[in-house]
Design a protein around this motif. Sequence first.
Motif, PDB file in Angstrom:
ATOM      1  N   PRO A  41      96.765  86.686  33.313  1.00  0.00           N
ATOM      2  CA  PRO A  41      97.972  86.713  32.477  1.00  0.00           C
ATOM      3  C   PRO A  41      98.362  88.145  32.120  1.00  0.00           C
ATOM      4  CG  PRO A  41      96.403  85.085  31.679  1.00  0.00           C
ATOM      5  CD  PRO A  41      95.688  85.891  32.711  1.00  0.00           C
ATOM      6  N   ALA A  44     104.337  90.048  28.481  1.00  0.00           N
ATOM      7  CA  ALA A  44     105.747  89.936  28.809  1.00  0.00           C
ATOM      8  C   ALA A  44     106.404  91.308  28.683  1.00  0.00           C
ATOM      9  CB  ALA A  44     106.414  88.936  27.872  1.00  0.00           C
ATOM     10  N   GLN A  48     110.817  91.132  25.481  1.00  0.00           N
ATOM     11  CA  GLN A  48     110.379  89.798  25.066  1.00  0.00           C
ATOM     12  C   GLN A  48     109.249  89.827  24.030  1.00  0.00           C
ATOM     13  OE1 GLN A  48     109.506  87.397  28.552  1.00  0.00           O
ATOM     14  NE2 GLN A  48     111.262  88.234  29.651  1.00  0.00           N
ATOM     15  N   ASP A 304     107.119  80.222  17.133  1.00  0.00           N
ATOM     16  CA  ASP A 304     105.928  80.462  17.951  1.00  0.00           C
ATOM     17  C   ASP A 304     104.638  80.164  17.208  1.00  0.00           C
ATOM     18  OD1 ASP A 304     107.364  81.463  20.216  1.00  0.00           O
ATOM     19  OD2 ASP A 304     107.690  83.331  19.116  1.00  0.00           O
ATOM     20  N   SER A 558     102.198  78.979  20.115  1.00  0.00           N
ATOM     21  CA  SER A 558     102.687  78.659  21.451  1.00  0.00           C
ATOM     22  C   SER A 558     101.762  79.296  22.480  1.00  0.00           C
ATOM     23  CB  SER A 558     104.112  79.190  21.629  1.00  0.00           C
ATOM     24  OG  SER A 558     104.979  78.615  20.665  1.00  0.00           O
ATOM     25  N   ALA A 559     101.770  78.750  23.702  1.00  0.00           N
ATOM     26  CA  ALA A 559     100.851  79.204  24.746  1.00  0.00           C
ATOM     27  C   ALA A 559     101.043  80.673  25.101  1.00  0.00           C
ATOM     28  CB  ALA A 559     101.033  78.339  25.994  1.00  0.00           C
ATOM     29  N   HIS A 560     102.242  81.209  24.904  1.00  0.00           N
ATOM     30  CA  HIS A 560     102.516  82.592  25.296  1.00  0.00           C
ATOM     31  C   HIS A 560     102.161  83.606  24.200  1.00  0.00           C
ATOM     32  CE1 HIS A 560     106.311  81.088  23.483  1.00  0.00           C
ATOM     33  NE2 HIS A 560     106.314  82.276  22.906  1.00  0.00           N
ATOM     34  N   ARG A 585     103.502  86.716  29.509  1.00  0.00           N
ATOM     35  CA  ARG A 585     104.451  86.115  30.454  1.00  0.00           C
ATOM     36  C   ARG A 585     104.185  84.614  30.562  1.00  0.00           C
ATOM     37  NH1 ARG A 585     107.015  89.786  33.967  1.00  0.00           N
ATOM     38  NH2 ARG A 585     106.158  91.905  33.888  1.00  0.00           N
ATOM     39  N   THR A 586     105.226  83.851  30.651  1.00  0.00           N
ATOM     40  CA  THR A 586     105.050  82.411  30.850  1.00  0.00           C
ATOM     41  C   THR A 586     104.812  82.149  32.333  1.00  0.00           C
ATOM     42  OG1 THR A 586     107.442  82.195  31.023  1.00  0.00           O
ATOM     43  CG2 THR A 586     106.456  81.761  28.883  1.00  0.00           C
ATOM     44  N   PRO A 587     103.941  81.179  32.676  1.00  0.00           N
ATOM     45  CA  PRO A 587     103.629  80.882  34.075  1.00  0.00           C
ATOM     46  C   PRO A 587     104.881  80.536  34.869  1.00  0.00           C
ATOM     47  CG  PRO A 587     102.121  79.738  32.592  1.00  0.00           C
ATOM     48  CD  PRO A 587     103.199  80.320  31.741  1.00  0.00           C
TER      49      PRO A 587
END
Length: 587
Positions: A41, A44, A48, A304, A558-560, A585-587
């Motif tokens: 990972p 971002a 962002q 978030d 949140s996951a990010h 970054r989101t996948p």
Amino acid sequence: MRTSSIHTRPNLQRIMGVLLFCVVLSLTAATCGSVSRPRTPQPAPEAQQILRDALITTTVNSAGGRDIAAYDPAQATDAASMSLATLIYPTLVAIDSQMTVRLWATENMQVSANGLTLTFQLRSGMKFSDGEPINAQAFAYSLNRALDPCINAPLAWYLYPIAEAATFNQEACASPQQDSISGPITTLIGQGQPIYPLDPLTLVITLQAPSAQLLTTLTQPIASAVPQTLIQQYGASQWTTHLTDHGGFGGSLFELTRTPGQGGLRLTRNTAFWGAAPRLRQIDYSLFPTTSAAYAAYQAGTLDVGYPPNDVVASSVKRTAFHTAPLLRIGYLGLNWRTAPFNDVRVRQAFAMAIDKQAIAAQPLQGLAIPTNHIVPQGMTAYNPALVGPDSSQKLTADTTQSVKLVQEFASSACGGVVSHCPALTLEVSSEDANASVIAADIARMWQSVAPGYPLTVRVEPAALLVQRNKSGAAQLYLDEWVADYPDPADALERFTRSTSDVAGSVSLPDAHLLLTNADAEQDPTQRAKDYQAAEQLLVSDVAIVPLYQEEFYWQTSAHVQNAVFDPQGRMSVYDTFPTVVIMRTP
């Protein structure tokens, strides 16, 4: 030849198979020898790096919208105001995520041999985002201002260990507008005074008596540096309305760049910050009146960070979905030592031993609290994992055998051998606490199981009346909650030695009092912790109060969002947590 050919053909087949595999693999891989691995990972992009978070506030501004109660750190008392203040205004020292005091705006600190003088060597080059220096004079002004009676700071008493601070703070204010003080002390700043900026980078503070706890209170917003020029320009009541005049203002990790009245509460990374820059570029706060409303917004994807209310956590099948930390908050039973029967240690111990704390934490608290024997909560410095209860064990269930024995001994010596003739008990609880009546009923049932026929009544009353009865000393037995004012064992324990304490002003334990006095003057942190632990053990063994449970704090991200971890104050540390929070970054 024959043998050789037999072994050669399979080898050729294997090689051809590998080559064929490589041809197929080359369609998706750069080289045949590569192995597919999960991607690491990555953060971002800078644009962002924005965290969307929530603050809970009941304050409403003139436009009818939600707002922060206090932008002035000297007036901050609620969680939202204090959380905001820690990100905008710097303090000399800060609390890390493990509740340890760390140097922050200070580069070095020295304590005199007699413990009465603290000398802070400040970092050079510090300034507010508007260019005003953050130096020894700035901190001297801010500490003196926090104690100024015309400012009327609610938490000024945090700074009372400073010499003459209490006297100065309790003087009369002749004119708040002119900051005119009616009394012999008009300032604490100057050479020979308790707060002395020796030079631009050296601040000397003189104490009334040695006090290690002052360092912890100096981590709180009340001790923040504030902008003298801005305050003098606009006045004590209006300066905070000008914080965003020139694009934003701050002296710590972030600047306040937008208020709710300007379209939403926003913090932006402070480019003038004197430490390592936070990874977050921006924090957008949404304001909600309740945790339920805030959590609904998180579930809808507009935040978030989510703070699930207790009913959500209790009903969750997978509680592993939530992060948790023990809060510096203890639910307890207060006992009045001045009135019978709690003037007898046997009854106090019997009552404490009759209670099954694990059962109370499980129901009605639905497993959302930690059963405890501790006065100093888990997560606070000097927490003692070896502490034992009044029965000299660490168990959290009832010791009915011991309890029955003590009740019978008391009844024989004070009640003519008849339990029903013993002094009556009245357990008072707040009508505003949904769980209080159920907990009280459980406690009454547990007591009756070891002392059948003992007269005990549960009285439910308004919280304001209960507080009043506690302060006046009229309450005999009551269910209450303690919340840390600041994260230091002194706050948890020294209330038992203050005559003005509404918790346990009736407690009289000279040995514990001596240990607490020694602890606050002790400069060696290891010995200080030992003194506090010894004092706590005396208070628990003689049942100064009956600790029942420690509350917990739950959150989700949140996951990010990475590295967002809350401490036992319910905050992310500005020292070692907030600087590391990052959006991935989101996948």
